[in-house]
Enzyme design. Structure first.
Site, short mmCIF file in Angstrom:
data_model
loop_
_atom_site.label_atom_id
_atom_site.label_comp_id
_atom_site.label_asym_id
_atom_site.label_seq_id
_atom_site.Cartn_x
_atom_site.Cartn_y
_atom_site.Cartn_z
N ARG A 1 0.85 -1.19 0.00
CA ARG A 1 0.00 0.00 0.00
C ARG A 1 0.89 1.25 0.00
O ARG A 1 1.99 1.22 0.57
CB ARG A 1 -0.88 0.02 1.26
N HIS A 2 0.42 2.32 -0.64
CA HIS A 2 1.17 3.58 -0.60
C HIS A 2 1.41 4.02 0.85
O HIS A 2 0.69 3.62 1.76
CB HIS A 2 0.39 4.67 -1.36
N GLY A 3 2.39 4.90 1.02
CA GLY A 3 2.71 5.40 2.36
C GLY A 3 1.75 6.49 2.82
O GLY A 3 0.71 6.73 2.18
N ALA B 1 -0.24 -0.37 -4.58
CA ALA B 1 -1.68 -0.17 -4.72
C ALA B 1 -2.26 0.43 -3.44
O ALA B 1 -1.60 1.22 -2.77
CB ALA B 1 -2.33 -1.50 -5.07
N ALA C 1 1.43 2.20 4.08
CA ALA C 1 2.57 1.38 3.65
C ALA C 1 2.45 -0.11 4.02
O ALA C 1 3.42 -0.86 3.97
CB ALA C 1 3.90 1.93 4.18
#
Ligand SMILES: *[C@@H]1O[C@H](CO)[C@@H](O)[C@H](O)[C@H]1NC(C)=O
Ligand SMILES: *[C@@H]1O[C@H](CO)[C@@H](O)[C@H](O)[C@H]1NC(C)=O
Ligand SMILES: *[C@@H]1O[C@H](CO)[C@@H](O)[C@H](O)[C@H]1NC(C)=O
Ligand SMILES: *[C@@H]1O[C@H](CO)[C@@H](O)[C@H](O)[C@H]1NC(C)=O
Ligand SMILES: *[C@@H]1O[C@H](CO)[C@@H](O)[C@H](O)[C@H]1NC(C)=O
Ligand SMILES: *[C@@H]1O[C@H](CO)[C@@H](O)[C@H](O)[C@H]1NC(C)=O
Length: 449
Positions: A71-73, A348, A391
């Site tokens: 996952r994005h931060g 994602a 994240a």
């Protein structure tokens, strides 16, 4: 005045000052809390949740490939949230200070009130940058990359200059925060090597990482289903009514604050704690630990019905990444390792990860989450703070072994406790039996029906 009267007044004064001193002394201060409650659902800082992988050796086995969904931060809030923060928070700040100082109401301790007084909204917070990755978000991903390079030196050395062979595969959704996350992760892995085989797939074509955005039957289900009912029931119920009453009183208001005002303070508390992991947002002092846990439950409940077990199509739209993992591992099993990359990294969203976990039947409670069973679900497995903080990542490592091949699973750098596996180490044959049928038959054709 008689001396008796004077004495009585003196005693009364002494008692009063004593009482004041006493109440100031025992008063809870968020600023002094050494163990503040930092779990805030999908807005939890990665630093709060992640583990450290100690030993990746599996006897008589050799790691062949690492597959990760990340996952994005840490990101900025959404457009509406930014607007409301800018609009409502400064006014609330002034009123709370006035309540305490002018009207002698409210029960924030002195230190918390001082912190609130010096609070300013992050000057960089611009509604044009809504949901963008923050500076901390870049750090989340680059340090994650650097740690994984350490964990798996056999797989993640340096970026090959000769790119005749695709040693690594990087793919992101077509959104600023995931693309910048991918770049930051690569930077943590390989320094400033130029990686020229990254892939960004437009949402309308992204059947791997964002099928949920384009699967018509899923979209219909979600917009039609009763998921919002449970969340609405909780928000309209006695727990949230108590939160609003208690927070209003704590902050010195004689009227009940609106739900929106209470929510925007909680939003500021969660995001600010995630943006600055060494500081604490003064807005968190508005809430007790118990109240924060109820807010946490509210998001768990929402996610449960949006992207997990409460939605029957979750394991269909969550399936493609699992299928991808199984396809790659099957090729390695069959000896196609020359064709296979050593590392596969997908960037994602929290929904992508939650759907994948659901497809794999991870963190599944035997009783569904409901607005009415908050108390009995306090030890629930479905807890987005733990599963899907900023994240968040699932790592699966395929090991070729002398006897039976193995797959090692980590969630947020902790061994994933998966039924039938030992401390996250699974026999590949067992895994195929357990979820292989599902993985190889995703049944995504229902999306177009
Ligand atoms: C790592 O774990 C394996 C067992 O899985 C063990 O054989 C090995 O000695 C350990 N290595 C270290 C450095 O702890
Ligand atoms: C990045 O590249 C510059 C110039 O090419 C080089 O001087 C620097 O040492 C590199 N930094 C790292 C961390 O590799
Ligand atoms: C990536 O860079 C390498 C080395 O500069 C080059 O040989 C290769 O053709 C490039 N690949 C792509 C897909 O552009
Ligand atoms: C809701 O479901 C019904 C059938 O169950 C369907 O006809 C309708 O189009 C759906 N509505 C939306 C908004 O998806
Ligand atoms: C409460 O329920 C009503 C509908 O019954 C809904 O419109 C409202 O948004 C709900 N939530 C809150 C916090 O009042
Ligand atoms: C609200 O405050 C009362 C009185 O202190 C307390 O008993 C109750 O548990 C609080 N409610 C919540 C939801 O924390």
């Amino acid at each position: 005045m008689s001396s008796e009267k004077l004495f009585a007044i003196l005693i009364a004064c002494l008692c009063l000052t004593n009482e004041l001193a006493l109440s100031e002394a025992v008063k809870y201060c968020y600023s002094d809390d050494e163990h503040p409650y930092l779990q805030a659902g999908t807005k939890t800082a990665y630093e709060v949740e992640h583990g450290i992988i100690k030993n990746t050796t599996v006897p008589n086995c050799k790691p062949m490939q690492i597959w990760m969904l990340i996952r994005h931060g840490t990101r900025n809030p959404g457009k509406e949230e930014i607007k409301n923060m800018k609009h409502n928070l400064p006014e609330l700040q002034q009123k709370i200070i006035k309540n305490h100082e002018q009207y002698r109401k409210g029960s924030l301790c002195k230190k918390d009130l001082e912190k609130l007084r010096t609070w300013k909204l992050d000057a960089n917070l611009d509604k044009h940058k809504h949901k963008h990755l923050t500076a901390q978000g870049k750090k989340d991903l680059s340090s994650l990359g650097a740690r994984f390079k350490d964990y798996f030196p056999e797989l993640l050395q340096s970026y090959p200059l000769d790119s005749s062979r695709r040693k690594y595969k990087f793919r992101s959704t077509d959104i600023e925060r995931t693309i910048v996350s991918m770049d930051s992760f690569i930077n943590g892995l390989f320094g400033n090597a130029t990686v020229n085989n990254t892939e960004v797939v437009p949402t309308s074509k992204d059947t791997l990482l964002q099928l949920y955005k384009i699967c018509k039957s899923w979209l219909d289900q979600v917009s039609n289903s009763s998921d919002k009912n449970e969340v609405d029931k909780l928000l309209n119920g006695s727990l949230f009514s108590e939160i609003i009453g208690n927070v209003s009183q704590r902050l010195g208001f004689s009227h009940r604050l609106s739900f929106d005002d209470v929510l925007i303070m909680y939003t500021a508390c969660s995001f600010e704690n995630a943006w600055h992991i060494d500081e604490r947002s003064p807005w968190c002092a508005a809430f007790t630990k118990g109240e924060k846990e109820i807010f946490e439950y509210e998001e768990d409940l929402y996610c449960y019905y949006y992207s997990s077990y409460g939605q029957i199509l979750s394991s269909v739209v969550g399936c493609p990444p699992l299928q991808d993992m199984f396809n790659h591992f099957t090729k390695l099993e069959n000896g196609d390792s020359n064709e296979e990359p050593q590392g596969i990294f997908y960037f994602a969203h929290s929904t992508t990860l939650q759907l994948l976990l659901t497809t794999m039947e991870i963190a599944k409670d035997s009783v569904p989450l409901k607005a009415s069973n908050y108390e009995t679900m306090r030890n629930r497995k479905w807890r987005t703070s733990r599963l899907a903080p900023f994240a968040a990542n699932l790592a699966a490592v395929f090991y070729k072994c002398d006897s039976s091949n193995k797959v090692r699973l980590y969630l947020n750098e902790k061994p994933l406790h998966y039924e039938g596996c030992e401390a996250g180490v699974c026999d590949w044959e067992y895994l195929k039996k357990k979820i292989g049928f599902k993985a190889f038959n995703c049944n995504t054709n229902i999306c177009t029906k």
